[in-house]
Design a protein around this motif. Structure first.
Motif, PDB file in Angstrom:
ATOM      1  N   SER A 187       0.808  -1.224   0.000  1.00 18.26           N
ATOM      2  CA  SER A 187       0.000   0.000   0.000  1.00 18.26           C
ATOM      3  C   SER A 187       0.841   1.273   0.000  1.00 18.26           C
ATOM      4  O   SER A 187       0.295   2.359  -0.176  1.00 18.26           O
ATOM      5  N   TRP A 188       2.132   1.152   0.233  1.00 18.62           N
ATOM      6  CA  TRP A 188       3.015   2.321   0.264  1.00 18.62           C
ATOM      7  C   TRP A 188       2.449   3.395   1.192  1.00 18.62           C
ATOM      8  O   TRP A 188       2.294   4.567   0.810  1.00 18.62           O
ATOM      9  N   ILE A 189       2.149   2.999   2.403  1.00 20.45           N
ATOM     10  CA  ILE A 189       1.538   3.890   3.386  1.00 20.45           C
ATOM     11  C   ILE A 189       2.418   5.127   3.623  1.00 20.45           C
ATOM     12  O   ILE A 189       3.593   5.018   3.935  1.00 20.45           O
ATOM     13  N   GLY A 190       1.824   6.312   3.475  1.00 16.03           N
ATOM     14  CA  GLY A 190       2.520   7.542   3.800  1.00 16.03           C
ATOM     15  C   GLY A 190       3.779   7.798   3.004  1.00 16.03           C
ATOM     16  O   GLY A 190       4.670   8.510   3.472  1.00 16.03           O
ATOM     17  N   ALA A 191       3.867   7.258   1.815  1.00 14.70           N
ATOM     18  CA  ALA A 191       5.074   7.463   1.007  1.00 14.70           C
ATOM     19  C   ALA A 191       5.219   8.915   0.566  1.00 14.70           C
ATOM     20  O   ALA A 191       6.326   9.379   0.305  1.00 14.70           O
ATOM     21  N   ILE A 192       4.095   9.648   0.483  1.00 16.07           N
ATOM     22  CA  ILE A 192       4.133  11.046   0.050  1.00 16.07           C
ATOM     23  C   ILE A 192       3.973  11.996   1.230  1.00 16.07           C
ATOM     24  O   ILE A 192       4.756  12.919   1.408  1.00 16.07           O
ATOM     25  N   PHE A 193       2.964  11.779   2.072  1.00 15.37           N
ATOM     26  CA  PHE A 193       2.733  12.722   3.162  1.00 15.37           C
ATOM     27  C   PHE A 193       1.950  12.073   4.298  1.00 15.37           C
ATOM     28  O   PHE A 193       1.277  11.049   4.127  1.00 15.37           O
ATOM     29  N   THR A 194       2.043  12.672   5.466  1.00 17.09           N
ATOM     30  CA  THR A 194       1.162  12.399   6.604  1.00 17.09           C
ATOM     31  C   THR A 194       0.827  13.737   7.241  1.00 17.09           C
ATOM     32  O   THR A 194       1.695  14.606   7.369  1.00 17.09           O
ATOM     33  N   GLU A 195      -0.416  13.917   7.618  1.00 14.76           N
ATOM     34  CA  GLU A 195      -0.859  15.120   8.317  1.00 14.76           C
ATOM     35  C   GLU A 195      -1.837  14.709   9.417  1.00 14.76           C
ATOM     36  O   GLU A 195      -2.640  13.784   9.231  1.00 14.76           O
ATOM     37  N   VAL A 196      -1.770  15.393  10.551  1.00 17.54           N
ATOM     38  CA  VAL A 196      -2.713  15.160  11.641  1.00 17.54           C
ATOM     39  C   VAL A 196      -3.614  16.378  11.749  1.00 17.54           C
ATOM     40  O   VAL A 196      -3.132  17.515  11.867  1.00 17.54           O
ATOM     41  N   MET A 197      -4.937  16.133  11.701  1.00 16.39           N
ATOM     42  CA  MET A 197      -5.912  17.218  11.773  1.00 16.39           C
ATOM     43  C   MET A 197      -7.004  16.825  12.766  1.00 16.39           C
ATOM     44  O   MET A 197      -7.717  15.838  12.566  1.00 16.39           O
ATOM     45  N   ASN A 198      -7.076  17.571  13.859  1.00 21.44           N
ATOM     46  CA  ASN A 198      -8.085  17.321  14.889  1.00 21.44           C
ATOM     47  C   ASN A 198      -8.074  15.877  15.378  1.00 21.44           C
ATOM     48  O   ASN A 198      -9.136  15.237  15.517  1.00 21.44           O
ATOM     49  N   GLY A 199      -6.883  15.346  15.630  1.00 21.96           N
ATOM     50  CA  GLY A 199      -6.754  14.008  16.182  1.00 21.96           C
ATOM     51  C   GLY A 199      -6.919  12.884  15.190  1.00 21.96           C
ATOM     52  O   GLY A 199      -6.948  11.709  15.574  1.00 21.96           O
ATOM     53  N   VAL A 200      -7.027  13.200  13.917  1.00 23.53           N
ATOM     54  CA  VAL A 200      -7.190  12.192  12.861  1.00 23.53           C
ATOM     55  C   VAL A 200      -5.958  12.233  11.952  1.00 23.53           C
ATOM     56  O   VAL A 200      -5.490  13.309  11.576  1.00 23.53           O
ATOM     57  N   LEU A 201      -5.446  11.058  11.614  1.00 31.28           N
ATOM     58  CA  LEU A 201      -4.304  10.960  10.708  1.00 31.28           C
ATOM     59  C   LEU A 201      -4.789  10.871   9.269  1.00 31.28           C
ATOM     60  O   LEU A 201      -5.651  10.055   8.938  1.00 31.28           O
ATOM     61  N   TYR A 202      -4.229  11.726   8.405  1.00 27.89           N
ATOM     62  CA  TYR A 202      -4.501  11.675   6.971  1.00 27.89           C
ATOM     63  C   TYR A 202      -3.187  11.348   6.262  1.00 27.89           C
ATOM     64  O   TYR A 202      -2.132  11.888   6.603  1.00 27.89           O
ATOM     65  N   PHE A 203      -3.258  10.469   5.273  1.00 25.68           N
ATOM     66  CA  PHE A 203      -2.053   9.998   4.607  1.00 25.68           C
ATOM     67  C   PHE A 203      -2.406   9.493   3.215  1.00 25.68           C
ATOM     68  O   PHE A 203      -3.574   9.253   2.898  1.00 25.68           O
ATOM     69  N   ASP A 204      -1.383   9.327   2.380  1.00 29.99           N
ATOM     70  CA  ASP A 204      -1.592   8.752   1.057  1.00 29.99           C
ATOM     71  C   ASP A 204      -1.364   7.250   1.119  1.00 29.99           C
ATOM     72  O   ASP A 204      -0.608   6.753   1.956  1.00 29.99           O
ATOM     73  N   ALA A 205      -2.035   6.521   0.239  1.00 25.82           N
ATOM     74  CA  ALA A 205      -1.863   5.070   0.161  1.00 25.82           C
ATOM     75  C   ALA A 205      -2.292   4.594  -1.215  1.00 25.82           C
ATOM     76  O   ALA A 205      -3.067   5.259  -1.909  1.00 25.82           O
ATOM     77  N   VAL A 206      -1.783   3.440  -1.595  1.00 19.99           N
ATOM     78  CA  VAL A 206      -2.120   2.831  -2.881  1.00 19.99           C
ATOM     79  C   VAL A 206      -3.268   1.850  -2.671  1.00 19.99           C
ATOM     80  O   VAL A 206      -3.135   0.865  -1.930  1.00 19.99           O
ATOM     81  N   ASN A 207      -4.398   2.130  -3.320  1.00 23.69           N
ATOM     82  CA  ASN A 207      -5.560   1.239  -3.240  1.00 23.69           C
ATOM     83  C   ASN A 207      -5.427   0.125  -4.270  1.00 23.69           C
ATOM     84  O   ASN A 207      -4.448   0.037  -5.010  1.00 23.69           O
ATOM     85  N   ASP A 208      -6.470  -0.703  -4.347  1.00 23.36           N
ATOM     86  CA  ASP A 208      -6.563  -1.682  -5.428  1.00 23.36           C
ATOM     87  C   ASP A 208      -7.660  -1.274  -6.398  1.00 23.36           C
ATOM     88  O   ASP A 208      -8.281  -2.099  -7.040  1.00 23.36           O
ATOM     89  N   THR A 209      -7.901   0.065  -6.517  1.00 26.03           N
ATOM     90  CA  THR A 209      -8.911   0.609  -7.423  1.00 26.03           C
ATOM     91  C   THR A 209      -8.214   1.303  -8.586  1.00 26.03           C
ATOM     92  O   THR A 209      -7.008   1.553  -8.533  1.00 26.03           O
ATOM     93  N   PRO A 210      -8.974   1.653  -9.644  1.00 27.47           N
ATOM     94  CA  PRO A 210      -8.339   2.330 -10.789  1.00 27.47           C
ATOM     95  C   PRO A 210      -7.605   3.615 -10.395  1.00 27.47           C
ATOM     96  O   PRO A 210      -6.500   3.866 -10.853  1.00 27.47           O
ATOM     97  N   ASN A 211      -8.243   4.457  -9.561  1.00 32.68           N
ATOM     98  CA  ASN A 211      -7.566   5.661  -9.064  1.00 32.68           C
ATOM     99  C   ASN A 211      -6.839   5.264  -7.785  1.00 32.68           C
ATOM    100  O   ASN A 211      -7.299   5.525  -6.689  1.00 32.68           O
ATOM    101  N   ASN A 212      -5.693   4.617  -7.947  1.00 30.27           N
ATOM    102  CA  ASN A 212      -5.188   3.844  -6.812  1.00 30.27           C
ATOM    103  C   ASN A 212      -4.328   4.609  -5.827  1.00 30.27           C
ATOM    104  O   ASN A 212      -4.014   4.078  -4.762  1.00 30.27           O
ATOM    105  N   VAL A 213      -3.892   5.842  -6.105  1.00 31.54           N
ATOM    106  CA  VAL A 213      -3.173   6.629  -5.104  1.00 31.54           C
ATOM    107  C   VAL A 213      -4.124   7.698  -4.593  1.00 31.54           C
ATOM    108  O   VAL A 213      -4.438   8.651  -5.295  1.00 31.54           O
TER     109      VAL A 213
END
Length: 459
Positions: free
Chosen positions: A127-153
């Motif tokens: 999934s290449w978790i957090g390969a581009i960025f990680t941000e914390v907003m109001n106690g929630v982690l947001y990050f990039d990941a590779v899905n298994d869908t057509p728009n996979n990043v």
């Protein structure tokens, strides 16, 4: 110990100036990828002398004891935190490979001492978790990941309070330069701002522009089409910073036949307007110079400081020299700072990975002035003076390389790595060995201007 992103302020630490080695001798490569301080315990990746491989360990500052926290991959190495690690309240969130699910999102709660797989985002691959960025907003982690869908990043979210994880976006193209957050991410209030291009097919209504995700209503929206039409503006390709309610960043604009002109843009998050702040090409008429690549240093008050090229006096030459630039967000002007060493010398440069820290109104940085190789310099933004702090003896072509391995501000003192090339500081090392002079721990007290040698770990 370590933190994601640049240091934004001093770390408050008290001590007696002593340094010691954990003589349990059970760790190798400890903290190579992650080292997170919770209370008086350091959680880190490492390799033990026992049966466990490269796993999650802990070290107590109080007792001096170390222990295996979780053997995530019993048959191999999970290498926790290889791409990302974040502490939110009592939960450490990181990527790891358990040997079954490839590299996915994991979490460890330090109070319950439980470790678990948060989400197998891509069941078929990494999934290449957090390969581009990680941000914390109001106690929630947001990050990039590779899905298994057509728009996979895409952008994902994880709330450690309720244990939920979800696909935040699912409408961006996966082309490398167009992936969401590839060039910039900034958090303002309850909104995550990022670059990206919506995968709606040709002709795209907007190219790679500034987008936003508002957590309150869970909506993703186009914040600003800076360069209308098909040419992408690639916002934040060089840098981005938030001052007050406004995000400042570089972006490409198209003017007539000039398709590569990059300017400094401001985006007001309170009313969602944007405008050109200034240009940093010094009105240069040579097209390839319309992108004066800026490297962010920091901000002092309302002024942003970056590293850029000084085009004045270059003529039609292709050479360049790097200087410190100031971008004033109040009067919206930009200029190379005055009284900087070798403003017009093509061999002066800022060496990659060397220190760049701001303490009060002074910038501390590694710099090669073409006479002393890489040494520690300072620039006072108030009285506009520059001076060289270190000039250690040794090879003038290799230099001190201040902060090339690490730099950390503790109170008024900067602790950083530095190289001594004349065998003066081997402290039991092996004469003639490069490593014997490499990576020493130094300190510079900004309150009184004193520089001192702390320790050599190569013995």
């Amino acid at each position: 110990i370590s933190q994601d992103g640049p240091q934004t302020g001093p770390v408050n630490v008290t001590g007696n100036g002593s340094i010691w080695w954990d003589n349990q001798d059970i760790f190798c490569d400890c903290g190579e990828h992650m080292a997170i301080l919770h209370g008086n315990t350091i959680y880190m990746d490492g390799i033990a002398s026992g049966s466990a491989g490269h796993e999650l360990y802990a070290y107590s500052i109080d007792t001096g004891m170390s222990w295996l926290v979780a053997d995530i991959n019993p048959d191999g190495d999970s290498v926790p935190g290889e791409r990302m690690s974040v502490l939110i309240d009592d939960t450490i969130i990181f990527d790891a490979n358990d040997g079954v699910h490839e590299r996915e999102l994991w979490a460890h709660n330090v109070l319950t001492n439980t470790t678990w797989l948060v989400k197998d985002i891509n069941p078929n691959a990494n999934s290449w978790i957090g390969a581009i960025f990680t941000e914390v907003m109001n106690g929630v982690l947001y990050f990039d990941a590779v899905n298994d869908t057509p728009n996979n990043v895409e952008i994902w979210g994880f709330n450690p309070q309720n244990g939920t994880s979800w696909n935040v976006t699912d409408n961006f193209t996966s082309m490398f330069s167009d992936q969401p957050g590839r060039h910039m991410t900034q958090v303002v209030g309850d909104t995550l701002y990022f670059n990206g291009r919506s995968d709606t097919g040709w002709p795209y209504p907007a190219a790679n522009e500034l987008w936003a995700y508002t957590a309150t209503n869970q909506t993703t929206w186009l914040a600003a089409d800076i360069n209308p039409g098909s040419p992408s503006s690639y916002p934040g390709d060089d840098f981005s910073v938030v001052i007050g309610d406004t995000i400042y960043f570089d972006a490409k604009t198209t003017t007539g036949t000039n398709t590569v002109d990059r300017k400094i843009i401001a985006y007001d998050t309170s009313n969602h307007t944007h405008w050109v702040v200034t240009d940093v090409d010094q009105s240069d008429t040579i097209e390839w110079r319309n992108h004066n690549q800026m490297t962010y240093i920091g901000a002092v008050g309302s002024t942003i400081y970056t590293i850029g090229i000084n085009y004045v006096g270059m003529g039609s030459q292709t050479y360049s020299n790097e200087v410190i630039w100031a971008i004033n967000t109040v009067n919206e002007t930009a200029w190379p700072v005055p009284n900087f060493p070798c403003l017009y010398n093509i061999n002066c440069n800022f060496v990659a990975l060397n220190m760049r820290l701001i303490v009060n109104d002074v910038i501390y940085f590694g710099f090669d002035d073409d006479s002393n190789a890489e040494e520690l310099w300072a620039y006072n933004t108030t009285n506009e003076t520059a001076w060289m702090i270190t000039d250690l003896p040794g090879n003038p072509f290799t230099g001190f390389e201040p902060g090339i391995d690490m730099s950390l501000l503790v109170g008024d003192t900067i602790y950083f790595s530095g190289q001594a090339h004349d065998n003066s500081f081997q402290q039991g090392g092996h004469a003639g060995y490069y490593a014997a002079n490499h990576g020493h721990l130094w300190a510079y007290d900004t309150s009184n201007g004193s520089l001192y040698f702390v320790s050599n770990h190569y013995t």
